[in-house]
Design an enzyme around this catalytic site. Structure first.
Site, PDB file in Angstrom:
ATOM      1  N   GLU A 149       0.830  -1.198   0.000  1.00 17.20           N
ATOM      2  CA  GLU A 149       0.000   0.000   0.000  1.00 17.20           C
ATOM      3  C   GLU A 149       0.869   1.254   0.000  1.00 17.20           C
ATOM      4  O   GLU A 149       1.946   1.291   0.595  1.00 17.20           O
ATOM      5  CB  GLU A 149      -0.929  -0.024   1.225  1.00 17.20           C
ATOM      6  CG  GLU A 149      -1.851  -1.240   1.161  1.00 17.20           C
ATOM      7  CD  GLU A 149      -2.826  -1.367   2.324  1.00 17.20           C
ATOM      8  OE1 GLU A 149      -3.767  -2.155   2.195  1.00 17.20           O
ATOM      9  OE2 GLU A 149      -2.659  -0.695   3.368  1.00 17.20           O
ATOM     10  N   CYS A 156       6.637  -6.923   6.975  1.00 14.02           N
ATOM     11  CA  CYS A 156       7.770  -6.388   7.730  1.00 14.02           C
ATOM     12  C   CYS A 156       8.335  -7.494   8.600  1.00 14.02           C
ATOM     13  O   CYS A 156       7.586  -8.308   9.140  1.00 14.02           O
ATOM     14  CB  CYS A 156       7.331  -5.213   8.603  1.00 14.02           C
ATOM     15  SG  CYS A 156       8.720  -4.325   9.351  1.00 14.02           S
ATOM     16  N   CYS A 158      -0.689   5.967   9.951  1.00 14.78           N
ATOM     17  CA  CYS A 158       0.545   5.304  10.383  1.00 14.78           C
ATOM     18  C   CYS A 158       0.223   3.987  11.059  1.00 14.78           C
ATOM     19  O   CYS A 158      -0.611   3.924  11.960  1.00 14.78           O
ATOM     20  CB  CYS A 158       1.289   6.158  11.397  1.00 14.78           C
ATOM     21  SG  CYS A 158       1.660   7.799  10.839  1.00 14.78           S
TER      22      CYS A 158
HETATM   23  N1  SAH Z   1       9.764   0.502   9.735  1.00 21.07           N
HETATM   24  C1  SAH Z   1      10.005   1.922   9.633  1.00 21.07           C
HETATM   25  C2  SAH Z   1       9.077   2.594   8.658  1.00 21.07           C
HETATM   26  C3  SAH Z   1       7.616   2.638   9.094  1.00 21.07           C
HETATM   27  S1  SAH Z   1       7.211   4.293   9.372  1.00 21.07           S
HETATM   28  C4  SAH Z   1       9.966   2.529  11.007  1.00 21.07           C
HETATM   29  O1  SAH Z   1       9.691   1.803  11.957  1.00 21.07           O
HETATM   30  O2  SAH Z   1      10.266   3.693  11.163  1.00 21.07           O
HETATM   31  C5  SAH Z   1       5.664   4.205  10.111  1.00 21.07           C
HETATM   32  C6  SAH Z   1       5.615   4.949  11.430  1.00 21.07           C
HETATM   33  O3  SAH Z   1       4.329   4.744  12.020  1.00 21.07           O
HETATM   34  C7  SAH Z   1       6.640   4.434  12.407  1.00 21.07           C
HETATM   35  O4  SAH Z   1       7.117   5.458  13.210  1.00 21.07           O
HETATM   36  C8  SAH Z   1       5.796   3.495  13.219  1.00 21.07           C
HETATM   37  O5  SAH Z   1       6.392   3.208  14.449  1.00 21.07           O
HETATM   38  C9  SAH Z   1       4.501   4.245  13.330  1.00 21.07           C
HETATM   39  N2  SAH Z   1       3.375   3.391  13.685  1.00 21.07           N
HETATM   40  C10 SAH Z   1       3.283   2.063  13.551  1.00 21.07           C
HETATM   41  N3  SAH Z   1       2.102   1.617  13.996  1.00 21.07           N
HETATM   42  C11 SAH Z   1       1.420   2.693  14.415  1.00 21.07           C
HETATM   43  C12 SAH Z   1       0.117   2.869  14.957  1.00 21.07           C
HETATM   44  N4  SAH Z   1      -0.705   1.848  15.142  1.00 21.07           N
HETATM   45  N5  SAH Z   1      -0.269   4.126  15.262  1.00 21.07           N
HETATM   46  C13 SAH Z   1       0.559   5.173  15.050  1.00 21.07           C
HETATM   47  N6  SAH Z   1       1.788   5.059  14.527  1.00 21.07           N
HETATM   48  C14 SAH Z   1       2.221   3.840  14.224  1.00 21.07           C
END
Ligand code: SAH
Length: 364
Positions: free
Chosen positions: A96, A116, A337
């Protein structure tokens, strides 16, 4: 386009790669340059329409190459203008991509892996397991689609979709180079942001080969809590992560690290956590991005109350660190996110790729 595995997908090649390809076919580097512009600036994927390439070169290309973009199979619009695109790849996997317009800024949130291999407890992508890395063409193809949909290049790209970009190092670096190329999408180093959960050796490596901006998914101010939320912390704890981030921006006074911090009710959102966070970031030019937790099916966490998020933010601000609360976009279409899931066929490959990417890093 199908059935011939030996064809080169030109979307996998950066400018240098296309120049070399043209030379390899007996033509000149500038032919490769023209090809690059046709594909990325003009969005043309049909060799016959590339009218300034000679007939002989077009014949070579037809026989030996292809331009394979991910198939856009679904678009879900959200009331706030956010759009989620579902892309199907050659092997049936789906990832996505999220398109986020905001005034004159248009941001594309790009995926780097099918699923992931990390296992962050608050992220929906983690529940999908892992299948494979995306190729350069599959990564840059998401931006290619955005540019076609918009009629021009997006103004910003964030590598914040599905996957851990630093676990797919080479393809992500090449794809970001294409995004930054003046003959392609022309994005400056401040407008391409890579977000990582903290694969420390690859933060050092990234600094050697790329000048994009860095965001780090911190989410906790101490190892005990971060071990639970972001398990890669057990391998690369804060005392390794922070120096790597500091080194990443060293020497450029305009740069700072963006720290992503998901706000989970009763888990990491107290004032005591805010104080510890401030202490932790001392001496590192920083911006803190607070992300109210986005719920997804099967998760037990709750979103922090807005007043709690604001109190946390004020505490961080008071210490002189910029802190903003990220607006939640596209939540009702599960485009926010941590809500991206795609379709991961054969999800059983979680541990292998992460291990191998780290072993490879350690060896290099
Ligand atoms: N794997 C990388 C890229 C993903 S970025 C990383 O971890 O940075 C996506 C962002 O959204 C990351 O900061 C992740 O921690 C955050 N994220 C993941 N799940 C989320 C959720 N349920 N609510 C809000 N943010 C979330």
């Amino acid at each position: 386009m199908e059935g011939n595995v030996s064809r080169t997908n030109l979307l996998d090649l950066d400018l240098k790669g296309l120049e070399d390809l043209a030379v390899g076919m007996g033509f000149r580097p500038f032919h490769g340059r023209n090809l690059f512009k046709w594909i990325h600036k003009h969005g043309v994927v049909d060799f016959e329409s590339m009218t300034d390439l000679s007939k002989a070169l077009r014949r070579h290309l037809r026989e030996e190459a292809e331009i394979c973009v991910p198939r856009l199979i679904d678009e879900q619009p959200s009331a706030d203008g956010t759009r989620k695109w579902v892309m199907e790849l050659g092997d049936g996997q789906r990832v996505e991509t999220v398109f986020i317009p905001e005034g004159r800024r248009t941001t594309v949130c790009v995926s780097s892996q099918v699923g992931c291999s990390l296992d962050c407890s608050f992220c929906a992508t983690a529940g999908q397991g892992f299948n494979r890395n995306l190729s350069v063409g599959e990564i840059v193809g998401q931006v290619w689609h955005a540019a076609r949909g918009l009629g021009e290049a997006p103004t910003n790209v964030v590598m914040m979709g599905m996957g851990e970009p630093l676990a797919n190092f080479d393809a992500v670096v090449t794809a970001m180079g294409i995004m930054q190329d003046d003959l392609a999408y022309m994005l400056s180093k401040y407008r391409v942001t890579l977000s990582t959960s903290g694969i420390v050796p690859n933060i050092y490596r990234l600094r050697e080969v790329s000048d994009v901006s860095l965001a780090v998914s911190l989410h906790a101010p101490d190892n005990a809590l971060r071990d639970r939320l972001v398990p890669i912390n057990r391998r690369y704890p804060l005392e390794q992560l922070l120096p790597a981030c500091k080194a990443f921006i060293e020497g450029d006074k305009r740069r700072r690290i963006t720290w992503e911090y998901v706000m989970i009710d009763g888990v990491n959102d107290s004032i005591a956590h805010a104080k510890r966070l401030v202490r932790l970031l001392e001496g590192i030019p920083s911006k803190v991005n607070l992300i109210p937790f986005n719920p997804f099916p099967g998760s037990d966490y709750r979103t922090s109350l807005p007043e709690q998020v604001e109190a946390f933010r004020q505490r961080v601000l008071r210490s002189g660190i910029v802190a903003v609360t990220r607006k939640t976009r596209g939540r009702e279409i599960a485009a926010a996110c941590g809500q991206l899931v795609g379709r991961v066929l054969d999800r059983s490959r979680r541990t292998v790729p992460l291990q191998s990417s780290i072993v490879r890093v350690a060896a290099s």
